[in-house]
Write an enzyme that holds these catalytic residues in place. Structure first.
Site, PDB file in Angstrom:
ATOM      1  N   ASP A 406       0.558  -1.341   0.055  1.00 55.35           N
ATOM      2  CA  ASP A 406      -0.385  -0.286  -0.150  1.00 55.35           C
ATOM      3  C   ASP A 406       0.612   1.343  -0.034  1.00 55.35           C
ATOM      4  O   ASP A 406       2.073   1.466   0.330  1.00 55.35           O
ATOM      5  CB  ASP A 406      -0.783   0.366   0.945  1.00 55.35           C
ATOM      6  CG  ASP A 406      -2.202   0.865   1.111  1.00 55.35           C
ATOM      7  OD1 ASP A 406      -2.515   1.486   0.295  1.00 55.35           O
ATOM      8  OD2 ASP A 406      -2.930   0.563   1.623  1.00 55.35           O
ATOM      9  N   GLU A 455      -5.003  -1.580  -7.321  1.00 56.49           N
ATOM     10  CA  GLU A 455      -6.097  -0.773  -6.800  1.00 56.49           C
ATOM     11  C   GLU A 455      -6.232   0.303  -7.424  1.00 56.49           C
ATOM     12  O   GLU A 455      -7.190   0.551  -9.041  1.00 56.49           O
ATOM     13  CB  GLU A 455      -5.890  -0.016  -5.486  1.00 56.49           C
ATOM     14  CG  GLU A 455      -6.737   0.986  -4.446  1.00 56.49           C
ATOM     15  CD  GLU A 455      -7.268   1.763  -3.587  1.00 56.49           C
ATOM     16  OE1 GLU A 455      -8.099   1.649  -2.803  1.00 56.49           O
ATOM     17  OE2 GLU A 455      -6.049   2.034  -3.273  1.00 56.49           O
ATOM     18  N   GLU A 461     -13.975   1.396  -0.533  1.00 56.05           N
ATOM     19  CA  GLU A 461     -13.516   2.050   1.101  1.00 56.05           C
ATOM     20  C   GLU A 461     -13.617   3.831   0.903  1.00 56.05           C
ATOM     21  O   GLU A 461     -13.563   3.776   1.933  1.00 56.05           O
ATOM     22  CB  GLU A 461     -11.827   1.936   1.160  1.00 56.05           C
ATOM     23  CG  GLU A 461     -11.281   2.440   0.473  1.00 56.05           C
ATOM     24  CD  GLU A 461      -9.060   1.834   0.011  1.00 56.05           C
ATOM     25  OE1 GLU A 461      -8.882   3.074   0.205  1.00 56.05           O
ATOM     26  OE2 GLU A 461      -8.994   0.563   0.407  1.00 56.05           O
TER      27      GLU A 461
END
Length: 655
Positions: A406, A455, A461
């Site tokens: 991430d 992503e 989210e």
């Protein structure tokens, strides 16, 4: 006659013969003859794009600006090569089709300055790239990719204030004449509505050892812009770095290489945008000899729902602990979900990947997961991975199946190389990778197919910031270039005017049927079940449908599609078909009649989930229906605002 004489005099005056002038103009047609690229060599390398009798972009030009020379400036042609090719590609992780046929005509222009430009023309678009043949390392100061529109086009963009971006901004929709050089730039892909019955999707493929491209408006077209190479870094928390010094170039790279493809998908029918596979057709070949260990699938994920199951079967304190994760593993095992993702909190700190949180006990969870046939995926910051590249060996010894990495939030050359180094190292130890906080897919996922998703999208989210009005563009744009980790699966659904949610009671905007349909419409090698097992146990019908949806497909057929309004897609895995439909919030409801003529000549049991009579207000209202159909059947579909429709079709067993 006078015109011919004047042209001849012009060519003689400037030292050209008529035949020499003709050698500086080329045409390349798609295999079916519908798309034409017209190339002219003058002070620059120019090209125009036409489809049918419509010129869509005129006098576009390209150049590669090196430290001491500009490739494409006053080009001196030394030779050409023209031909055609057709190949069948079998992607390891087939998001749309088990096999893809790439047929194209090509033209390679070789220049005396030690470089070439290759053009390819497909039936659904064109692509071009630079190829250099320099003996030593080169510094690329900039790349000129300039496209000039022949009208005032409507542009669909993901605009960002700078090169540091997670690519999660909402789409903007502006006229090309209003997009000025001083305005915010855009990530790729961009989608262009020519208002001449054609759409153009622009992106890139085979991105390696080079920065990702952004684009800016000119008022009459677009131009490229690139992040420069970062040279020095400073601290910026536990998951990022500050760039304190940049080079005056965008890439330092080997002098003999292929540069990334710049491609245009050109369609007359919006359905073709969803069905296109241009990133794959231009991607490098798979470099992994053994791919049998790469197993795409669904994953139960605890972050979105706050890791807080509850109910009579939850006799433990929920949270980031061993009992909660075992509960997630049990849910996954009971429902055939292949993985659980353990997000932030599984380790003692975000900077130490080797010291698990004692309350979690990763080693026991991996052991327990194997017993239950559920793999464990661990979340990490990119910075921690960068500082501990040997962790893949350790994770392999632990038995970790995959990693979710991430917060990269950059696409300069250093970061692009980081992506490739990570997936290459992970592949050595049979670990798959899901990049979060990432740029869009650009071909690396085919070179190293253990990279099963990115992503780079405004996903669920974002809670109330994720609306169907924006998400309905994804099949035509973001998912049209590759895998997309959107994290669907909400069981608490609301219409936007009454939306309110907070973890652990996380909710989504859009109807229940919309959420079910996302699992069919959206494509990802790892597809999340974002909600709590508690809610999935309560919603048995929905859960049974969701967990039956594959993450890879043999065939895709788009049934109805209109950019920004709706998409209805049928997908096949083996003998079973799934259909998913989603729509935006602009209309009170939309109605369709879908022909099932794509089916084989057999009877099928169709089980559908559709928006209920009150779903326009109470978004969780849905109806489950069953009927028998065949390839002569027509099915009526109704979707309310922010609604959806989902179905599974099984071959009927005749007794």
């Amino acid at each position: 006659m006078k015109t011919i004489k004047l042209l001849t005099c012009f060519f003689l005056l400037f030292g050209w013969s008529t035949s020499e002038a003709q050698k500086r103009n080329f045409e390349l047609l798609s295999p079916n003859g519908s798309i034409k690229v017209s190339i002219a060599l003058a002070d620059k390398i120019y090209y125009s794009i036409s489809i049918g009798n419509e010129e869509l972009a005129s006098k576009n030009h390209i150049a590669l600006i090196l430290k001491n020379e500009t490739l494409g400036l006053n080009p001196s042609l030394s030779g050409t090569k023209k031909g055609n090719k057709s190949e069948v590609i079998h992607p390891v992780v087939p998001l749309k089709y088990a096999s893809v046929t790439a047929s194209y005509n090509y033209l390679v222009l070789n220049f005396k300055e030690g470089y070439s430009v290759e053009f390819r023309a497909f039936n659904d678009g064109i692509a071009h790239r630079f190829i250099t043949n320099k003996k030593s390392e080169i510094e690329v100061v900039n790349e000129d990719f300039s496209v000039n529109f022949t009208g005032n086009y409507l542009l669909h963009l993901q605009q960002t204030r700078g090169f540091k971006t997670s690519s999660e901004e909402e789409y903007s929709h502006i006229q090309s004449s209003n997009w000025k050089p001083s305005d915010k730039m855009s990530t790729l892909p961009i989608l262009i509505d020519t208002k001449k019955n054609y759409k153009i999707l622009i992106s890139e493929s085979d991105l390696s050892d080079y920065p990702g491209m952004f684009v800016k408006g000119t008022g009459s077209g677009i131009v490229s812009t690139f992040p420069k190479v970062p040279l020095e870094f400073g601290p910026d928390g536990d998951r990022s770095v500050a760039i304190v010094k940049e080079a005056n170039y965008i890439a330092k790279t080997t002098g003999t290489r292929n540069f990334p493809w710049r491609y245009f998908v050109i369609t007359k029918n919006d359905k073709q945008l969803i069905e296109n596979t241009m990133t794959l057709k231009l991607a490098p070949k798979n470099e992994l000899k053994d791919t049998s260990w790469i197993i795409p699938g669904q994953a139960s994920w605890e972050w979105w729902n706050g890791a807080s199951p509850f109910g009579p079967d939850v006799n433990f304190v929920a949270g980031c602990n061993l009992d909660t994760y075992k509960y997630f593993i049990d849910f996954a095992s009971k429902n055939g979900v292949k993985y659980i993702i353990m997000d932030e909190g599984w380790a003692n700190s975000t900077t130490d990947p080797y010291s698990p949180n004692a309350n979690v006990n990763v080693h026991e969870l991996i052991r327990y997961g194997k017993e239950k046939n559920v793999g464990v995926v661990l979340w990490l910051t990119w910075l921690t991975v960068d500082k501990n590249m040997e962790l893949f060996k350790t994770f392999s010894e632990w038995g970790v199946a995959g990693v979710k990495i991430d917060f990269m939030d950059r696409s300069d050359q250093v970061m692009v190389n980081y992506y490739e180094n990570v997936v290459k190292e992970a592949a050595k130890h049979k670990i798959f990778v899901d990049f979060h906080g990432a740029f869009k897919p650009s071909g690396l996922e085919y070179k190293y197919p253990n990279l099963i998703s990115y992503e780079g999208v405004r996903g669920m989210e974002q809670m109330g910031g994720c609306r169907p009005d924006n998400s309905v563009y994804f099949p035509f744009m973001r998912n049209a270039v590759g895998a997309m980790d959107y994290t669907p699966g909400a069981m608490i659904s609301m219409q936007p005017e009454v939306y309110i949610s907070e973890r652990p009671n996380s909710a989504s905007i859009g109807t229940r049927a919309y959420q079910l349909a996302l699992f069919v419409v959206f494509e990802s090698g790892i597809q999340m079940l974002a909600d709590s097992p508690t809610n999935y146990y309560k919603e048995k019908e929905s859960t049974e449908f969701i967990t039956a949806v594959p993450t890879t497909w043999d065939e895709t057929v788009v049934l109805e599609a209109k950019v920004g309004e709706y998409a209805i897609v049928a997908k096949r895995k083996g003998t079973k078909w799934f259909i998913g439909g989603i729509t935006n919030g602009a209309e009170k409801e939309r109605n369709f009649e879908i022909k099932l003529d794509f089916l084989k000549d057999k009877k099928y049991n169709l089980t559908s989930f559709e928006d209920g009579i009150n779903a326009g207000y109470q978004a969780m209202d849905y109806r489950k229906k069953t009927l028998t159909v065949d390839n002569n059947s027509t099915v009526k579909i109704k979707m309310v605002r922010n609604g959806g429709w989902a179905a599974v079709l099984d071959e009927k067993q005749i007794r």
